[in-house]
Design an enzyme around this catalytic site. Structure first.
Site, PDB file in Angstrom:
ATOM      1  N   PHE A 161     -56.197   3.656 -16.878  1.00  7.70           N
ATOM      2  CA  PHE A 161     -56.356   2.287 -16.397  1.00  7.70           C
ATOM      3  C   PHE A 161     -56.631   2.203 -14.901  1.00  7.70           C
ATOM      4  O   PHE A 161     -56.205   1.273 -14.225  1.00  7.70           O
ATOM      5  CB  PHE A 161     -55.131   1.427 -16.736  1.00  7.70           C
ATOM      6  N   GLU A 214     -37.065 -13.007 -11.444  1.00  7.64           N
ATOM      7  CA  GLU A 214     -37.540 -13.614 -10.206  1.00  7.64           C
ATOM      8  C   GLU A 214     -38.151 -14.962 -10.543  1.00  7.64           C
ATOM      9  O   GLU A 214     -38.405 -15.267 -11.699  1.00  7.64           O
ATOM     10  CB  GLU A 214     -38.604 -12.728  -9.540  1.00  7.64           C
ATOM     11  N   ASN A 217     -41.498 -17.256  -9.645  1.00  7.15           N
ATOM     12  CA  ASN A 217     -42.797 -17.314  -8.985  1.00  7.15           C
ATOM     13  C   ASN A 217     -43.102 -18.770  -8.654  1.00  7.15           C
ATOM     14  O   ASN A 217     -43.238 -19.593  -9.551  1.00  7.15           O
ATOM     15  CB  ASN A 217     -43.877 -16.711  -9.881  1.00  7.15           C
ATOM     16  N   GLU A 277     -38.967 -15.988 -14.349  1.00  9.14           N
ATOM     17  CA  GLU A 277     -39.148 -14.811 -15.194  1.00  9.14           C
ATOM     18  C   GLU A 277     -37.797 -14.244 -15.615  1.00  9.14           C
ATOM     19  O   GLU A 277     -36.896 -14.106 -14.787  1.00  9.14           O
ATOM     20  CB  GLU A 277     -39.942 -13.734 -14.445  1.00  9.14           C
ATOM     21  N   ASN A 281     -45.883  -1.896 -14.970  1.00  8.34           N
ATOM     22  CA  ASN A 281     -45.109  -3.114 -14.761  1.00  8.34           C
ATOM     23  C   ASN A 281     -45.980  -4.328 -14.464  1.00  8.34           C
ATOM     24  O   ASN A 281     -45.539  -5.291 -13.851  1.00  8.34           O
ATOM     25  CB  ASN A 281     -44.075  -2.938 -13.638  1.00  8.34           C
ATOM     26  N   LYS A 330     -36.482 -11.104  -3.692  1.00  9.08           N
ATOM     27  CA  LYS A 330     -35.760 -10.922  -4.948  1.00  9.08           C
ATOM     28  C   LYS A 330     -34.237 -10.911  -4.763  1.00  9.08           C
ATOM     29  O   LYS A 330     -33.520 -11.338  -5.653  1.00  9.08           O
ATOM     30  CB  LYS A 330     -36.231  -9.644  -5.641  1.00  9.08           C
TER      31      LYS A 330
HETATM   32  P1  ADP Z   1     -48.068 -12.500 -12.432  1.00 11.39           P
HETATM   33  O1  ADP Z   1     -46.755 -12.457 -13.102  1.00 11.39           O
HETATM   34  O2  ADP Z   1     -48.641 -13.891 -12.399  1.00 11.39           O
HETATM   35  O3  ADP Z   1     -49.037 -11.480 -12.879  1.00 11.39           O
HETATM   36  P2  ADP Z   1     -47.750 -11.025  -9.902  1.00 11.39           P
HETATM   37  O4  ADP Z   1     -46.656 -11.223  -8.921  1.00 11.39           O
HETATM   38  O5  ADP Z   1     -47.859  -9.711 -10.548  1.00 11.39           O
HETATM   39  O6  ADP Z   1     -47.622 -12.198 -10.958  1.00 11.39           O
HETATM   40  O7  ADP Z   1     -49.119 -11.312  -9.173  1.00 11.39           O
HETATM   41  C1  ADP Z   1     -49.753 -12.524  -9.330  1.00 11.39           C
HETATM   42  C2  ADP Z   1     -51.206 -12.323  -9.310  1.00 11.39           C
HETATM   43  O8  ADP Z   1     -51.663 -12.406  -7.991  1.00 11.39           O
HETATM   44  C3  ADP Z   1     -51.604 -10.985  -9.874  1.00 11.39           C
HETATM   45  O9  ADP Z   1     -52.449 -11.148 -10.970  1.00 11.39           O
HETATM   46  C4  ADP Z   1     -52.320 -10.308  -8.778  1.00 11.39           C
HETATM   47  O10 ADP Z   1     -53.575  -9.870  -9.235  1.00 11.39           O
HETATM   48  C5  ADP Z   1     -52.513 -11.358  -7.744  1.00 11.39           C
HETATM   49  N1  ADP Z   1     -52.137 -10.819  -6.482  1.00 11.39           N
HETATM   50  C6  ADP Z   1     -51.005 -10.176  -6.169  1.00 11.39           C
HETATM   51  N2  ADP Z   1     -50.991  -9.844  -4.891  1.00 11.39           N
HETATM   52  C7  ADP Z   1     -52.168 -10.281  -4.386  1.00 11.39           C
HETATM   53  C8  ADP Z   1     -52.756 -10.257  -3.103  1.00 11.39           C
HETATM   54  N3  ADP Z   1     -52.162  -9.679  -2.068  1.00 11.39           N
HETATM   55  N4  ADP Z   1     -53.947 -10.824  -2.954  1.00 11.39           N
HETATM   56  C9  ADP Z   1     -54.574 -11.410  -3.982  1.00 11.39           C
HETATM   57  N5  ADP Z   1     -54.072 -11.476  -5.199  1.00 11.39           N
HETATM   58  C10 ADP Z   1     -52.894 -10.912  -5.405  1.00 11.39           C
HETATM   59  P1  ADP Z   2     -42.934  -8.289  -9.811  1.00 13.17           P
HETATM   60  O1  ADP Z   2     -42.615  -9.124  -8.632  1.00 13.17           O
HETATM   61  O2  ADP Z   2     -43.660  -7.054  -9.451  1.00 13.17           O
HETATM   62  O3  ADP Z   2     -43.579  -9.100 -10.899  1.00 13.17           O
HETATM   63  P2  ADP Z   2     -40.532  -8.254 -11.500  1.00 13.17           P
HETATM   64  O4  ADP Z   2     -39.145  -8.227 -10.990  1.00 13.17           O
HETATM   65  O5  ADP Z   2     -41.000  -9.542 -12.065  1.00 13.17           O
HETATM   66  O6  ADP Z   2     -41.517  -7.783 -10.352  1.00 13.17           O
HETATM   67  O7  ADP Z   2     -40.674  -7.099 -12.577  1.00 13.17           O
HETATM   68  C1  ADP Z   2     -41.922  -6.713 -13.113  1.00 13.17           C
HETATM   69  C2  ADP Z   2     -41.712  -6.028 -14.448  1.00 13.17           C
HETATM   70  O8  ADP Z   2     -40.855  -4.873 -14.334  1.00 13.17           O
HETATM   71  C3  ADP Z   2     -41.029  -6.886 -15.484  1.00 13.17           C
HETATM   72  O9  ADP Z   2     -41.942  -7.704 -16.172  1.00 13.17           O
HETATM   73  C4  ADP Z   2     -40.398  -5.850 -16.388  1.00 13.17           C
HETATM   74  O10 ADP Z   2     -41.359  -5.320 -17.258  1.00 13.17           O
HETATM   75  C5  ADP Z   2     -39.981  -4.755 -15.438  1.00 13.17           C
HETATM   76  N1  ADP Z   2     -38.576  -4.894 -14.998  1.00 13.17           N
HETATM   77  C6  ADP Z   2     -38.153  -5.444 -13.848  1.00 13.17           C
HETATM   78  N2  ADP Z   2     -36.813  -5.377 -13.738  1.00 13.17           N
HETATM   79  C7  ADP Z   2     -36.358  -4.787 -14.849  1.00 13.17           C
HETATM   80  C8  ADP Z   2     -35.037  -4.427 -15.336  1.00 13.17           C
HETATM   81  N3  ADP Z   2     -33.941  -4.653 -14.637  1.00 13.17           N
HETATM   82  N4  ADP Z   2     -34.958  -3.820 -16.537  1.00 13.17           N
HETATM   83  C9  ADP Z   2     -36.075  -3.562 -17.256  1.00 13.17           C
HETATM   84  N5  ADP Z   2     -37.312  -3.862 -16.857  1.00 13.17           N
HETATM   85  C10 ADP Z   2     -37.471  -4.468 -15.664  1.00 13.17           C
HETATM   86 MG    MG Z   3     -42.786 -10.637 -11.897  1.00 18.33          MG
END
Ligand code: ADP
Ligand code: ADP
Ligand code: MG
Length: 667
Positions: free
Chosen positions: A348, A288, A290, A275, A235, A116
C-alpha cells in the site's frame, strides 16, 4: 447571513463543500497552489485565489495567505474541510479576530479536544469511558516500561499530538515498550513538532466505531448514529460503513449519549466526531474527538438523509438545529471505499503520476433501488502529485441492507476505470468479496490478519474463471470477426474462425467451444456446462457490460501482449485465446526470466530520499536500517533483507526517485 464562503482546502472535500454552498445560493472562493492550477475545485468555485507553491507548508497551511485571500475576495465565512487548518486553533482564532465566520466548532472546543491527553482527561470528567491506561505524560523509556508493565500487555503507545495513524505503536513486551516509546517519540517530534507520549491498554478484538455529533450555538446537541471504520491499514481507514454491524440499540444509545455529553462539556457546536474503540464484548472506550467534518461523513448522510455541510453552514449562521434526537432516523446501509493512489501489491505504498484514465461509475439511484455516490476532486488527465494526500475518490453505495450495499459496491468498483497510476481498486474489490468482511466479523486487524504476507491479488474462483474465459473468447471472436469483415473475401476465407478454443490465464487453461452471432456468444465448456454471454462491447472499449446467463456484470478489458487483460472483482489476469493447436505448441515457448534484483535496494515508491544510513564498504545485517524515503506525508524505512556488503550508494538525501530506481547495490 453567510453570502460567500472561502474553502481553505483542496481536492474532493473542497468540491464537496462547494456543491452544498451552491445549493444554498452561497457564492464560493477556492484557493490553490501551483500544483492545483487546473484542479476541479478551482474550476467549480465562483472565484479562485492562488496562494503559493505546491508544498502545503507554503500554501494551504499558511494562515496569512488564506487571510489575504479572504480580504481580497470579501468572503464572510471559511470552511476548512478536513486536514490542513481544520483543527488549528490559531486559524480559528485569527478568523474570529478578523470578523470572519469559521464554519466549525468554537475555538475553546478545538483547544480542549486538540491533543489526545487533554481530551482524554476531559472525556473522563464528562463521564465518558476512556481506555484504561496512564493519563499523564511519560518522561523516558524506563518510565514507559514501568507504566506498560502496570497496565499489562499489549499496550498502545501514542503521541498526544498524533493524527493520521502516526506516532502510534503496539508493544507486546518490555523490549517493545522501550523501543516503541523511542520510535513514537521520534515520529511525533518530526511529524507534529510535539513529542509528548502517553500509554494505554491495547483493546482486544478492537473495532473502530465513531459517533457523528451535531450541535448548534444554542446548546442543542444531537447524535446521528455511528460509522464503523475497522477496515484499516497502518491505523488508517480504507473502508467505512454506517451503521455498524456490531452495535445493538442499547450500545448505540449509550455511545451516542456519551458523545453528546462530551460535546456539551466543551460547549461544542457544528459537526464533530467522537471516536471510540469497541472490544469483543461491546465495551466501548473514547479514543479522540475530531473537531471537524470527517472524511467518511458521506455514509452518515446516506443513511440519515442529512447534508452535514449544510448543517455546518446553518449552525455557523446562528440557526437552531431543525431536527431533534427523536427525529433522527437511520435508514438502510451505506459503505464507503476510499480509492487511494497506492499500490496494494507493494504494501500500500503511495503511487503518483497522471490519471490516463478516470471513469467513475454512474452516480445516482439505479433501477434496483441502490444509490451510488462518488466524491472526488480529479478528472481524466489529472496529475496525482506527491505533495498531498493520496486519496483520489470516495465511492459510496447505499442499499436497504448491508449485503445489498456490499453487492452494489462490488458492482460499482467493477465499473470504475482508473489507469496510469497504482491504485487500490483491486484490493477494495477483494474486501467486498471477502467472506469475513461480508459476515461483519471484523476488527481493525482485518487486513493484516487476512493478508499477512501482503496483498498478492485475487485468484478467480471456478465461476469467475469460467466467466472470464467466456469474456476473453467474446473479445477475441468479436475482434477477429471485425478484422475479417474489413479485409475482404480472400482473407475472409483464410480467416474463417473455428469454434474450438483454449483460453489460458496464469497457469490455468480452459477448453471451450464458442459461437458468436451478433452480440451473443454461446459457450460450451469441456465439462459439458454452457453459458450465454450477451454484450454490446466493441473492440477499443476498455470496459464492457456483459449479461452472463441473465446476470449483469462489468468487466474491464484491454489488449495486452497478444492477449486480453481482464479485470473483475479484484482479479487481474491476461487471458490468451488460442486454437487447440497453438495452445499445444505454446508449451515449447521459452519463458522470459525476470531480472535479478536481489543485489540492489530499489526505491519502493516515488518519493524523496530523506536519509541514507550506510556507505560503500559497510557490512549490513538483516533488518538493519539502510535509508528512508518520504512521499505523501509518509516516511518509509528501508531495511536490509539479509546480511550483505554495500558496494555502492546511488542516491543521496534530497534526491527524488521513481519506483524501482536503484538506491544502493550490494556485493
Ligand atoms: P479520519 O478519521 O477522518 O481519517 P485523520 O485524523 O486520520 O482522520 O485525518 C483526517 C484526514 O485529513 C485524513 O484523510 C488525511 O488524509 C487528512 N490529513 C491529515 N493530515 C493532513 C495534513 N497535514 N494535510 C492535509 N490533509 C491531512
Ligand atoms: P489518529 O489520530 O491517528 O486517528 P486514533 O487515536 O484515532 O489516532 O487511533 C487510530 C487507530 O488506531 C484507531 O482507529 C484504532 O484502529 C487504533 N487504536 C488506537 N488506540 C487503540 C487502542 N488503545 N487499542 C486498540 N487499537 C487502538
Ligand atoms: Mg482517529
Amino acid at each position: 447571513m453567510i453570502t460567500k464562503i472561502l474553502i481553505a482546502n483542496r481536492g474532493e472535500i473542497a468540491c464537496r463543500v462547494i456543491r452544498t454552498a451552491r445549493k444554498l445560493g452561497i457564492s464560493t472562493v477556492a484557493v490553490y497552489s501551483d500544483a492545483d492550477r487546473d484542479a476541479v475545485h478551482v474550476k467549480m468555485a465562483d472565484e479562485a485565489v492562488h496562494i503559493g507553491p505546491a508544498p502545503s507548508a507554503q500554501s494551504y497551511l499558511v494562515i496569512d495567505k488564506i487571510s489575504e485571500a479572504i480580504r481580497a475576495t470579501g468572503a464572510d465565512a471559511v470552511h476548512p474541510g478536513y486536514g490542513f487548518l481544520s483543527e488549528n486553533r490559531g486559524f480559528a482564532e485569527r478568523l474570529e479576530k478578523e470578523g470572519v465566520i469559521f464554519i466549525g466548532p468554537p475555538v475553546r472546543a478545538i483547544e480542549a479536544m486538540g491533543d489526545k491527553i487533554t481530551s482524554k482527561k476531559t472525556a473522563a470528567e464528562a463521564g465518558v469511558n476512556t481506555v484504561p491506561g496512564y493519563m499523564g505524560l511519560i518522561a523516558d523509556a524506563d518510565e514507559a516500561v514501568k507504566i506498560s508493565n502496570e497496565i499489562g500487555y499489549p499496550v498502545m503507545i501514542k503521541a498526544s499530538a498524533g493524527g493520521g495513524g502516526k506516532g502510534m505503536r503496539i508493544a507486546w513486551n518490555e523490549a517493545e515498550a522501550r523501543e516503541g516509546f523511542q520510535s513514537s517519540r521520534n515520529e511525533a517530534k518530526s511529524s507534529f513538532g510535539d513529542d509528548r507520549i502517553f500509554i494505554e491498554k491495547f483493546i482486544d478484538q478492537p473495532r473502530h466505531i465513531e459517533i457523528q455529533v451535531l450541535g448548534d450555538q444554542h446548546g442543542n446537541v444531537i447524535y446521528l448514529g455511528e460509522r464503523e471504520c475497522s477496515i484499516q491499514r497502518r491505523n488508517q481507514k480504507v473502508v467505512e460503513e454506517a451503521p455498524s454491524s456490531f452495535l445493538d440499540e442499547a450500545t448505540r444509545k449509550a455511545m451516542g449519549e456519551q458523545a453528546v455529553a462530551l460535546a456539551k462539556a466543551v460547549g461544542y457546536f457544528s459537526a464533530g466526531t467522537v471516536e471510540f474503540i469497541v472490544d469483543g464484548k461491546r465495551n466501548f472506550y473514547f479514543l479522540e474527538m475530531n473537531t471537524r467534518l470527517q472524511v467518511e461523513h458521506p455514509v452518515t448522510e446516506l443513511i440519515t438523509g442529512i447534508d452535514l455541510v449544510e448543517q455546518m453552514i446553518r449552525v455557523a449562521n446562528g440557526d437552531r438545529l431543525d431536527l431533534s434526537q427523536e427525529e433522527v432516523r437511520l435508514n438502510g446501509w451505506s459503505i464507503e471505499s476510499r480509492l487511494y493512489a497506492e499500490d496494494p501489491y507493494r504494501g500500500f505504498l503511495p503511487s503518483i503520476g497522471r490519471l490516463t484514465r478516470y471513469r467513475p461509475p454512474e452516480e445516482g439511484q439505479l433501477a434496483n433501488g441502490t444509490i451510488t455516490r462518488n466524491d472526488t476532486g480529479v478528472y481524466e488527465g489529472s496529475e496525482i502529485s506527491m505533495y498531498y494526500d493520496p486519496m483520489i475518490a470516495k465511492l459510496c453505495t447505499w442499499a436497504p441492507s448491508r449485503s445489498d450495499a456490499i453487492a452494489a459496491m462490488a458492482n460499482a468498483l467493477d465499473d470504475f476505470e482508473v489507469d496510469g497510476i497504482g491504485h487500490n481498486l483491486p484490493f477494495l474489490s477483494a474486501v467486498m468479496a471477502h467472506s469475513r468482511f461480508c459476515s461483519g466479523n471484523i476488527t481493525t486487524a482485518f487486513i493484516s490478519e487476512e493478508w499477512p504476507e501482503g496483498f498478492q491479488g485475487v485468484e478467480p474462483d471456478n465461476d469467475q474463471a469460467r466467466l472470464l474465459a467466456a469474456v476473453a473468447a467474446f473479445a477475441h471472436l468479436t475482434d477477429e470477426s471485425r478484422k475479417t469483415r474489413i479485409s475482404g473475401t480472400l482473407a475472409n476465407h483464410a480467416r474463417r474462425l473455428g469454434a474450438d478454443w483454449v483460453v489460458t490465464a496464469g497457469d490455468c487453461a480452459c477448453t471451450l467451444s464458442a459461437v458468436l452471432s451478433e452480440d451473443c456468444l454461446k459457450v460450451q465448456f469441456a465439462d459439458g456446462t454452457a453459458m450465454e454471454l450477451v454484450s454490446d462491447w466493441m473492440p477499443g472499449d476498455q470496459h464492457g457490460r456483459f449479461v452472463a446467463d441473465g446476470r449483469p456484470v462489468g468487466v474491464k478489458l484491454s489488449k495486452a501482449s497478444a492477449g486480453w487483460r481482464l479485470r473483475f472483482r479484484g482479479v487481474d489476469l491476461v487471458h490468451h485465446v488460442l486454437t487447440p493447436r497453438v495452445h499445444a505448441l505454446s508449451g515449447f515457448m521459452p519463458v522470459k526470466q525476470a531480472a535479478d534484483t536481489s543485489k540492489q535496494l530499489l526505491c519502493p515508491m516515488p518519493g524523496v530520499i530523506t536519509q541514507v544510513m550506510v556507505q560503500a564498504g559497510d557490512t549490513v545485517e538483516a533488518g538493519q536500517a539502510l535509508a528512508t524515503v518520504e512521499a505523501m506525508k509518509m516516511e518509509n524505512l528501508l531495511k536490509a533483507e539479509r546480511k550483505a556488503v554495500v558496494k555502492s550508494v546511488k542516491a543521496a538525501p534530497g534526491q527524488s526517485l521513481a519506483v524501482d530506481d536503484v538506491i544502493m547495490e550490494f556485493e
